[in-house]
Design an enzyme around this catalytic site. Structure first.
Site, mmCIF file in Angstrom:
data_model
loop_
_atom_site.group_PDB
_atom_site.id
_atom_site.type_symbol
_atom_site.label_atom_id
_atom_site.label_comp_id
_atom_site.label_asym_id
_atom_site.label_seq_id
_atom_site.Cartn_x
_atom_site.Cartn_y
_atom_site.Cartn_z
ATOM 1 N N ASN A 105 0.672 -1.053 0.058
ATOM 2 C CA ASN A 105 0.440 0.296 0.232
ATOM 3 C C ASN A 105 0.896 0.757 0.086
ATOM 4 O OD1 ASN A 105 -2.108 -1.948 0.886
ATOM 5 N ND2 ASN A 105 -2.327 -1.570 2.160
ATOM 6 N N VAL A 106 0.586 2.344 -0.286
ATOM 7 C CA VAL A 106 1.221 3.747 -0.932
ATOM 8 C C VAL A 106 0.153 4.471 -0.250
ATOM 9 C CG1 VAL A 106 1.940 3.256 -3.159
ATOM 10 C CG2 VAL A 106 0.242 4.137 -2.959
ATOM 11 N N HIS A 122 5.745 -0.207 -3.110
ATOM 12 C CA HIS A 122 5.243 -0.028 -4.454
ATOM 13 C C HIS A 122 5.198 1.210 -3.344
ATOM 14 C CE1 HIS A 122 2.525 -3.213 -5.927
ATOM 15 N NE2 HIS A 122 3.943 -3.573 -5.914
ATOM 16 N N GLY A 196 -5.557 -9.105 3.056
ATOM 17 C CA GLY A 196 -6.062 -8.446 1.944
ATOM 18 C C GLY A 196 -5.141 -8.463 0.658
ATOM 19 N N THR A 197 -4.311 -9.092 0.408
ATOM 20 C CA THR A 197 -3.781 -8.996 -0.897
ATOM 21 C C THR A 197 -4.398 -9.908 -1.691
ATOM 22 O OG1 THR A 197 -1.757 -8.682 -2.485
ATOM 23 C CG2 THR A 197 -1.866 -10.087 -0.173
ATOM 24 N N ALA A 240 -10.641 -7.770 6.782
ATOM 25 C CA ALA A 240 -9.555 -7.078 7.737
ATOM 26 C C ALA A 240 -9.955 -6.460 9.441
ATOM 27 C CB ALA A 240 -8.018 -6.885 7.099
HETATM 28 P P1 OAD Z 1 -6.060 -6.163 -4.882
HETATM 29 O O1 OAD Z 1 -6.854 -4.966 -5.320
HETATM 30 O O2 OAD Z 1 -5.507 -6.071 -5.714
HETATM 31 O O3 OAD Z 1 -6.863 -6.861 -3.486
HETATM 32 C C1 OAD Z 1 -6.963 -6.836 -2.790
HETATM 33 C C2 OAD Z 1 -7.451 -7.626 -2.039
HETATM 34 O O4 OAD Z 1 -8.229 -7.205 -1.122
HETATM 35 C C3 OAD Z 1 -8.664 -9.242 -2.487
HETATM 36 O O5 OAD Z 1 -8.159 -10.322 -2.846
HETATM 37 C C4 OAD Z 1 -9.688 -8.621 -1.906
HETATM 38 O O6 OAD Z 1 -10.643 -9.596 -1.488
HETATM 39 C C5 OAD Z 1 -9.455 -7.958 -0.238
HETATM 40 N N1 OAD Z 1 -10.050 -7.424 0.719
HETATM 41 C C6 OAD Z 1 -11.072 -7.064 -0.146
HETATM 42 N N2 OAD Z 1 -11.593 -5.949 1.426
HETATM 43 C C7 OAD Z 1 -10.746 -6.817 2.277
HETATM 44 C C8 OAD Z 1 -11.415 -6.302 3.957
HETATM 45 N N3 OAD Z 1 -11.819 -5.445 4.283
HETATM 46 N N4 OAD Z 1 -10.581 -7.140 4.573
HETATM 47 C C9 OAD Z 1 -9.737 -8.091 4.018
HETATM 48 N N5 OAD Z 1 -9.827 -8.504 2.446
HETATM 49 C C10 OAD Z 1 -10.076 -7.638 1.876
HETATM 50 O O7 OAD Z 1 -4.328 -5.054 -4.025
HETATM 51 P P2 OAD Z 1 -3.493 -5.691 -4.141
HETATM 52 O O8 OAD Z 1 -3.253 -7.527 -4.116
HETATM 53 O O9 OAD Z 1 -2.723 -4.813 -2.565
HETATM 54 O O10 OAD Z 1 0.180 -1.634 -7.374
HETATM 55 O O11 OAD Z 1 -2.681 -5.518 -5.273
HETATM 56 C C11 OAD Z 1 -1.058 -5.160 -5.332
HETATM 57 C C12 OAD Z 1 -1.115 -3.991 -6.316
HETATM 58 O O12 OAD Z 1 -1.843 -3.728 -7.587
HETATM 59 C C13 OAD Z 1 -0.741 -2.323 -5.735
HETATM 60 O O13 OAD Z 1 -0.064 -2.411 -4.785
HETATM 61 C C14 OAD Z 1 -0.888 -1.323 -7.231
HETATM 62 C C15 OAD Z 1 -1.802 -2.217 -8.341
HETATM 63 O O14 OAD Z 1 -1.069 -2.197 -9.028
HETATM 64 C C16 OAD Z 1 1.441 -1.074 -8.312
HETATM 65 O O15 OAD Z 1 0.366 0.362 -7.984
HETATM 66 C C17 OAD Z 1 2.398 -1.515 -7.806
#
Ligand code: OAD
Length: 259
Positions: A105-106, A122, A196-197, A240
């Site tokens: 997260n940023v 990131h 949460g990824t 979370a």
């Molecule tokens: P994503 O948006 O790809 O995924 C978010 C995840 O959080 C999903 O698996 C959801 O199911 C989960 N989620 C949603 N709400 C939640 C909650 N309340 N509690 C727990 N989990 C929950 O986000 P990231 O995996 O962080 O990169 O994305 C990675 C990167 O994609 C980002 O950092 C960005 C983007 O490209 C860059 O900007 C380089």
């Protein structure tokens, strides 16, 4: 709702680790009201694909458009506060010196919640730098006192070039020091808590797999299965902000602390 017995088993695996890595993604900030990267394009921005905007090519082609998109995202972040998930992780770190945190997260919310030494894979949208790295890579720039608004990109006070957010864009490598620290941690930890990824954006998505290959126990917290779930020993399904306070309470409970 995750049952107490599953929380207790996952907590036991995490509490017994000599080195515990926590790896978080956009889901951890969801309950702070910050849309995930792919959800952030609403209203005026609905016509744009974030994956087309967050690139060095897009910034070269139309710096004003990319800057305006980041000013929009910065406002979302500045209006947000840490939620119980960020607070629970910070509490765990405060109580246990062996807990290290990596985030994709940023938004900087882990630091605001009190987490220390956060490995920000990131970058951070609250920081800015010279787009030409004129004084070395990175050349930090403080926006205070610079002339800018939503459409006007500020100029670097050193070289007059453009200023950009200090975040990693698609097609850019992650800073070597940050990447090295994250993979060292994945190789050395005895347990990893992944929160949460979606586990699809590389290289961050590899971290749980590397940890698993080095025999770490993997605990995942997510509202739905993700790319991490196949390597998770424990999958705690839920938001979370609800699951993490319970999990951290269990990890810090006297019965596990004395093991
Ligand atoms: P994503 O948006 O790809 O995924 C978010 C995840 O959080 C999903 O698996 C959801 O199911 C989960 N989620 C949603 N709400 C939640 C909650 N309340 N509690 C727990 N989990 C929950 O986000 P990231 O995996 O962080 O990169 O994305 C990675 C990167 O994609 C980002 O950092 C960005 C983007 O490209 C860059 O900007 C380089």
């Amino acid at each position: 709702m995750v049952d107490d017995a599953l929380i207790a088993r996952a907590a036991s695996a995490l509490a017994s680790a000599r080195l515990l890595a926590v790896s978080s993604g956009a889901g951890v900030s969801k309950e702070s009201g910050i849309p995930t990267f792919r959800e952030a394009h609403t209203g005026l921005w609905a016509q744009y694909d974030p994956e087309q905007l967050a690139t060095p090519t897009a910034f070269r082609r139309d710096p004003h458009l990319v800057w305006a998109w980041y000013m929009h995202r910065r406002r979302l972040i500045e209006g947000a506060e840490p939620n119980p998930a960020h607070v629970a992780i910070a509490r765990l770190q405060a109580e246990r010196p062996n807990v290290m945190l990596i985030t994709q997260n940023v938004d900087g919310l882990h630091g605001i919640a009190g987490s220390r030494d956060v490995i920000e894979l990131h970058g951070n949208l609250r920081r800015y730098r010279c787009a030409d790295s004129c004084q070395g890579d990175p050349t930090p720039v403080d926006l205070d006192g610079l002339d800018y608004d939503d459409e006007t990109v500020p100029h670097c006070p050193h070289c007059g070039g453009l200023v950009r957010p200090d975040v990693v864009w698609y097609g850019e490598p992650l800073p070597a020091v940050v990447l090295g620290a994250a993979f060292d941690l994945a190789e050395c930890c005895d347990a990893m808590l992944v929160v949460g990824t979606s586990g699809v954006v590389q290289p961050a998505a590899s971290l749980p797999w590397v940890a698993r290959d080095h025999r770490a126990a993997i605990v995942e917290v997510n509202v739905k299965p993700s790319g991490v779930t196949p390597v998770a020993d424990y999958f705690l399904k839920g938001p979370a902000g609800e699951v993490l306070p319970r999990l951290v309470e269990a990890i810090l409970s006297p019965s596990l602390s004395s093991e």
